[in-house]
Design a protein around this motif. Structure first.
Motif, PDB file in Angstrom:
ATOM      1  N   ASP A  12       0.338  -0.836   0.266  1.00  9.18           N
ATOM      2  CA  ASP A  12       0.119   0.092  -0.142  1.00  9.18           C
ATOM      3  C   ASP A  12       1.120   1.267   0.027  1.00  9.18           C
ATOM      4  N   SER A  13       0.086   1.763  -0.721  1.00  2.00           N
ATOM      5  CA  SER A  13       0.943   3.463  -0.331  1.00  2.00           C
ATOM      6  C   SER A  13       0.849   4.463   0.375  1.00  2.00           C
ATOM      7  N   HIS A  14       1.286   3.481   1.300  1.00  4.13           N
ATOM      8  CA  HIS A  14       1.768   4.534   3.164  1.00  4.13           C
ATOM      9  C   HIS A  14       2.893   4.945   2.933  1.00  4.13           C
ATOM     10  N   SER A  15       3.290   6.379   3.194  1.00  2.00           N
ATOM     11  CA  SER A  15       4.353   7.135   3.298  1.00  2.00           C
ATOM     12  C   SER A  15       4.923   6.321   4.355  1.00  2.00           C
ATOM     13  N   THR A  51       8.695   6.567  -3.079  1.00  2.00           N
ATOM     14  CA  THR A  51       8.168   8.389  -2.766  1.00  2.00           C
ATOM     15  C   THR A  51       7.259   9.072  -3.767  1.00  2.00           C
ATOM     16  N   ASN A  52       7.408   9.293  -5.192  1.00  2.00           N
ATOM     17  CA  ASN A  52       7.126   9.434  -6.683  1.00  2.00           C
ATOM     18  C   ASN A  52       5.471   8.861  -6.800  1.00  2.00           C
ATOM     19  N   CYS A  53       5.577   7.300  -6.409  1.00  2.00           N
ATOM     20  CA  CYS A  53       4.059   6.703  -6.413  1.00  2.00           C
ATOM     21  C   CYS A  53       3.413   6.998  -4.639  1.00  2.00           C
ATOM     22  N   ILE A  54       3.243   7.369  -3.743  1.00  2.00           N
ATOM     23  CA  ILE A  54       3.276   8.111  -2.669  1.00  2.00           C
ATOM     24  C   ILE A  54       2.652   9.276  -2.886  1.00  2.00           C
TER      25      ILE A  54
ATOM     26  N   GLU B  19      17.145   7.808   9.886  1.00  2.00           N
ATOM     27  CA  GLU B  19      16.565   8.192   7.467  1.00  2.00           C
ATOM     28  C   GLU B  19      15.606   9.141   7.568  1.00  2.00           C
ATOM     29  N   ILE B  20      16.488  10.027   6.380  1.00  2.00           N
ATOM     30  CA  ILE B  20      15.725  10.940   5.832  1.00  2.00           C
ATOM     31  C   ILE B  20      14.911  10.558   4.344  1.00  2.00           C
ATOM     32  N   ASP B  21      13.551  10.406   4.903  1.00  2.00           N
ATOM     33  CA  ASP B  21      13.115  10.498   3.507  1.00  2.00           C
ATOM     34  C   ASP B  21      11.524  10.845   3.766  1.00  2.00           C
ATOM     35  N   HIS B  22      10.820  11.015   2.296  1.00  2.00           N
ATOM     36  CA  HIS B  22       9.453  12.096   2.803  1.00  2.00           C
ATOM     37  C   HIS B  22       8.396  11.942   3.810  1.00  2.00           C
ATOM     38  N   HIS B  23       8.738  10.628   4.481  1.00  2.00           N
ATOM     39  CA  HIS B  23       7.677   9.726   5.471  1.00  2.00           C
ATOM     40  C   HIS B  23       8.204  10.366   6.662  1.00  2.00           C
ATOM     41  N   SER B  57      14.655  14.107  -0.352  1.00  2.00           N
ATOM     42  CA  SER B  57      13.200  14.648   0.515  1.00  2.00           C
ATOM     43  C   SER B  57      14.495  15.124   1.184  1.00  2.00           C
ATOM     44  N   GLY B  58      15.322  14.870   1.846  1.00  2.00           N
ATOM     45  CA  GLY B  58      16.773  15.169   2.076  1.00  2.00           C
ATOM     46  C   GLY B  58      16.944  16.645   1.458  1.00  2.00           C
ATOM     47  N   ILE B  59      17.596  17.112  -0.017  1.00  2.00           N
ATOM     48  CA  ILE B  59      17.444  17.902  -0.540  1.00  2.00           C
ATOM     49  C   ILE B  59      16.456  18.957  -0.388  1.00  2.00           C
ATOM     50  N   GLY B  60      15.058  18.737  -0.275  1.00  2.00           N
ATOM     51  CA  GLY B  60      13.876  19.829  -0.336  1.00  2.00           C
ATOM     52  C   GLY B  60      14.088  20.181   0.749  1.00  2.00           C
ATOM     53  N   LEU B  61      14.605  19.267   2.091  1.00  2.00           N
ATOM     54  CA  LEU B  61      14.622  20.142   3.731  1.00  2.00           C
ATOM     55  C   LEU B  61      15.385  21.048   3.878  1.00  2.00           C
TER      56      LEU B  61
END
Lengths: 147, 111
Positions: A12-15, A51-54, B19-23, B57-61
């Motif tokens: 599922d596309s949960h982050s 991440t693009n999918c989400i 870990e730095i990601d979009h989440h 996402s870290g670059i965006g940060l």
């Protein structure tokens, strides 16, 4: 080319799954004895695609992300990440560095990162049907590898 | 992903960990921006010593925090990125926005 091993998953596309997806794929590829740099490149490229999918394909709703990883002869890895989300109207524009529809805190370099961190990137998409990203990466052979 | 903030004189340091990601990035972004508003620093240090993974996402940060610091006329620093993270920083041209400093503990990639 012969497939030596493969791995498929749907999630599922949960982050919260971004970290799971890149870790699962990196762990699968670890059987090829990659360098830390190769593993890190794969983790980063996968994280961008998922991440693009989400963020873009499914946006506010939750959809399914389909991932297959195939290992071919010669330590060649092919990672395919597909969604059934909104699709990309103009792929060329989407792949331009710094182009983003994701707001001020998205850098707009996801595709550029996938391109830099893999050997080959192919993106296909149809508006209303979804997007498929295919990334190729060959893991370098070490001196003590058998041919 | 954790973020510990420290103020020393006019310098605000954000010690990033994990870990730095979009989440994971959103709460970090908010806590750094709140600290910038409160302290109006003339330098912001993003300490990457304990960051084990980062995607764009870290670059965006970093780009977003650069906007905040330039608004204040403050300098942005990036401390101690690990080699894979430094590679991404350079691909994204972050050396043009921030001063990237490594403390020599950097290890080369091992086979």
């Amino acid at each position: 080319m012969k497939v030596i091993n493969q791995f498929k998953m749907q999630l599922d596309s949960h982050s919260a799954n971004e970290s799971f997806a890149r870790t699962a794929i990196a762990t699968f590829v670890a059987q090829l004895d990659p360098t830390l740099e190769e593993i890190s490149d794969i983790r980063t490229a996968v994280s961008e695609a998922v991440t693009n999918c989400i963020v873009h394909a499914y946006k506010e709703k939750i959809g399914v992300i389909y991932i297959t990883v195939k290992i071919y002869d010669g330590k060649k890895v092919v990672i395919r990440i597909r969604d059934k989300g909104c699709g990309i109207e103009n792929i060329e524009q989407a792949m331009q560095p710094m182009f983003t529809t994701g707001g001020p805190d998205r850098a707009g370099i996801g595709f550029a990162v996938m391109q830099s961190f893999t050997d080959k990137l192919k993106v296909s998409s149809k508006v209303g049907y979804g997007t498929t990203v295919v990334m190729h990466k060959t893991i370098a052979s070490r001196q003590n590898d058998r041919a | 992903m954790k973020c510990r903030l420290a103020v020393s004189g006019n310098m605000l340091t954000a010690y990033l960990d994990g870990e730095i990601d979009h989440h994971s990035v959103q709460p970090v972004r908010e806590s750094i921006d709140n600290a910038i508003d409160r302290n109006q620093p003339n330098s912001l240090v993003l300490d990457f010593s304990d960051v084990t993974f980062m995607d764009s996402s870290g670059i965006g940060l970093i780009m977003g925090r650069f906007r905040e610091t330039s608004r204040l006329g403050a300098q942005l620093y990036i401390f101690n990125p690990q080699p894979p993270i430094e590679k991404l920083l350079l691909i994204a041209g972050m050396d043009k926005l921030a001063k990237i400093q490594t403390n020599g503990k950097k290890e080369k990639y091992k086979r």
